[in-house]
Design an enzyme around this catalytic site. Structure first.
Site, mmCIF file in Angstrom:
data_model
loop_
_atom_site.group_PDB
_atom_site.id
_atom_site.type_symbol
_atom_site.label_atom_id
_atom_site.label_comp_id
_atom_site.label_asym_id
_atom_site.label_seq_id
_atom_site.Cartn_x
_atom_site.Cartn_y
_atom_site.Cartn_z
ATOM 1 N N THR A 144 7.999 -27.252 -29.645
ATOM 2 C CA THR A 144 7.521 -27.696 -28.332
ATOM 3 C C THR A 144 6.250 -28.540 -28.450
ATOM 4 O O THR A 144 6.183 -29.664 -27.937
ATOM 5 C CB THR A 144 7.233 -26.448 -27.453
ATOM 6 O OG1 THR A 144 8.420 -25.674 -27.385
ATOM 7 C CG2 THR A 144 6.810 -26.838 -26.053
ATOM 8 N N LYS A 154 -7.312 -15.277 -29.736
ATOM 9 C CA LYS A 154 -8.119 -16.337 -29.136
ATOM 10 C C LYS A 154 -9.555 -15.874 -28.902
ATOM 11 O O LYS A 154 -10.499 -16.629 -29.131
ATOM 12 C CB LYS A 154 -7.466 -16.798 -27.827
ATOM 13 C CG LYS A 154 -6.148 -17.555 -28.083
ATOM 14 C CD LYS A 154 -5.351 -17.740 -26.819
ATOM 15 C CE LYS A 154 -4.078 -18.541 -27.074
ATOM 16 N NZ LYS A 154 -3.145 -18.513 -25.941
ATOM 17 N N LYS A 192 -3.477 -20.089 -33.781
ATOM 18 C CA LYS A 192 -4.525 -19.073 -33.648
ATOM 19 C C LYS A 192 -4.384 -17.953 -34.665
ATOM 20 O O LYS A 192 -5.378 -17.413 -35.157
ATOM 21 C CB LYS A 192 -4.579 -18.504 -32.234
ATOM 22 C CG LYS A 192 -3.231 -18.150 -31.635
ATOM 23 C CD LYS A 192 -2.813 -19.131 -30.560
ATOM 24 C CE LYS A 192 -1.316 -19.100 -30.378
ATOM 25 N NZ LYS A 192 -0.836 -19.665 -29.164
ATOM 26 N N GLY A 239 -5.051 -23.564 -24.655
ATOM 27 C CA GLY A 239 -4.110 -24.661 -24.395
ATOM 28 C C GLY A 239 -4.863 -25.934 -24.074
ATOM 29 O O GLY A 239 -5.675 -26.411 -24.875
ATOM 30 N N GLY A 295 1.974 -24.727 -22.913
ATOM 31 C CA GLY A 295 2.950 -25.756 -22.582
ATOM 32 C C GLY A 295 2.787 -26.966 -23.485
ATOM 33 O O GLY A 295 1.749 -27.149 -24.111
HETATM 34 N N1 HSE Z 1 1.945 -18.625 -25.997
HETATM 35 C C1 HSE Z 1 0.638 -19.136 -25.727
HETATM 36 C C2 HSE Z 1 0.264 -18.791 -24.303
HETATM 37 C C3 HSE Z 1 0.625 -20.610 -25.960
HETATM 38 O O1 HSE Z 1 1.162 -18.442 -23.527
HETATM 39 O O2 HSE Z 1 -0.914 -18.860 -23.948
HETATM 40 C C4 HSE Z 1 -0.736 -21.253 -25.892
HETATM 41 O O3 HSE Z 1 -1.595 -20.733 -26.858
#
Ligand code: HSE
Length: 381
Positions: A10, A187, A87, A116, A283
């Site tokens: 993606t 994170k 991460k 993101g 996304g």
């Molecule tokens: N899977 C992660 C989320 C993607 O939903 O935040 C972005 O780091």
């Protein structure tokens, strides 16, 4: 600068597309799995990238530890700048990879790994140059925020909204890390490393939303609360606290207004005060845009995001606490210091007195080993 990409899922596809239109950047070879090289820009051997003099930077969007760790290290050793959205990799191997980047004089940036499209780590790193950071945190997982928002606003079912989040490209390939809080925990680990030069590796707590039911959501609504998955970190003595847990926030809280796949990242700086950033946390394009922002920072001369003095620490979550909402079998309710209890059909819903994060998470783990089905959420006061 020509940019190679490791991984074509993606985010990798979004990065490739954005590179085609970028100024000062152009797409280079893309590393894909054997048998998947169906275009001339796709390669299956890392040496086609590390050995290509025209490649200036490598974007790693494979996820997971191996082979990402080996290939990132090879790219750094070959003198390529690296930008990663991974991460798990930075939380586990960040200090060692940063040391290789420093030795080779190349960049290792990872702001796409946290928040993101929200420029959280970028701004946090900037603020550390002139201010002391007092705390970091917020909603750092887009998948679970999308799920919680859909469950609360339209009464949607857990399994259905998880499937939607996967189809929309928000969830990890295996969404376990999203729903368990582990993704948000990684994170907040990165945020602690950038803000406090301490990468917490043990003593961390993450509670996710796997055991949340539509009934729980109805109860929160009745109490005037909205549930969000919130991460928190901050300095304590020589170490930090860092944890993730479902949190009940009142209608007046900024977190309550965070919808869909959005994240809210916040930090408090001693002189600047509260800084709050809101934007899409997951996304294809939001994350790809964060990768391209890091690549622009590389061109502008930025190098290693992990502070040189960063050390691994064991987190201490025994000092911070608050009341909790706990749903558990009636027979176990006596194990908690209760302020209020409501029992219906053998299920107790408890508001506890203030408990430390360590006490609550350890108690829930102990109850689960005895077969109790438990959901808990911190209550934001
Ligand atoms: N899977 C992660 C989320 C993607 O939903 O935040 C972005 O780091």
């Amino acid at each position: 600068m020509k940019v190679a990409i490791l991984g074509f899922g993606t985010v990798g596809q979004g990065v490739y597309e954005m590179l085609q239109k970028a100024r000062d950047l152009e797409p280079g070879p893309v590393l894909v799995r054997p048998g998947k090289a169906d275009a001339d820009y796709k390669v299956t051997d890392i040496s086609a990238i590390t050995g290509a003099p025209s490649v200036g930077a490598v974007v790693e969007v494979l996820g997971g530890i191996e082979p990402a760790r080996t290939w990132v290290e090879q790219a750094l050793q070959a003198g390529k700048h690296v930008v990663t959205a991974n991460k798990a990799l930075v939380a586990q191997c960040g200090p060692e990879l940063a040391a290789v980047a420093r030795e080779k004089g190349v960049a290792l940036l990872f702001s796409a790994a946290c928040g993101g499209g929200v420029p959280f780590l970028h701004n946090l790193a900037l603020s550390t140059r002139s201010d002391d950071i007092l705390s970091v945190g917020g909603i750092l997982n887009g998948t679970t925020n999308y799920m919680l928002d859909a469950m609360q606003s339209r009464g949607a079912d857990y399994a259905e909204v998880l499937k939607d989040a996967q189809q929309l490209g928000y969830a990890e390939a295996d969404p376990t890390a999203d729903v368990s809080g582990l993704d948000a925990l990684r994170k907040i680990m990165l945020a602690c490393a950038v803000a406090f030069e301490k990468l917490p590796c043990e003593g961390l707590y993450n509670e996710g939303i796997e055991s949340l039911t539509a009934d729980d959501v109805r109860h929160f609504r009745g109490m005037g609360y909205t549930c969000r998955l919130v991460a928190k970190g901050g300095p304590v003595g020589d170490t930090v606290f860092a944890f993730v847990e479902p949190t009940l926030v009142p209608a007046s809280a900024a977190e309550c207004a965070v919808k869909d796949n959005y994240n809210l990242a916040r930090y408090e700086a001693k002189c600047a005060g509260d800084i709050v950033l809101i934007g899409q946390g997951a996304g294809r394009y939001p994350t790809a845009s964060a990768v391209l922002r890091d690549l622009s920072d590389v061109i502008a001369g930025q190098r290693v995001m992990m502070p040189q003095a960063c050390v691994r620490v064991t987190a201490d979550c025994s000092g911070c606490g608050h009341p909790y909402y706990v749903r558990l079998p009636e027979a176990f309710a006596g194990k908690l210091p209760c302020d209020k209890v409501a029992v219906d059909n053998g299920i107790a819903r408890v508001i506890t007195k203030a408990l430390t994060v360590k006490e609550m998470h350890d108690t829930a783990a102990a109850l689960r080993t005895r077969g109790a089905q438990v959901f808990f959420a911190g209550i934001e006061e």
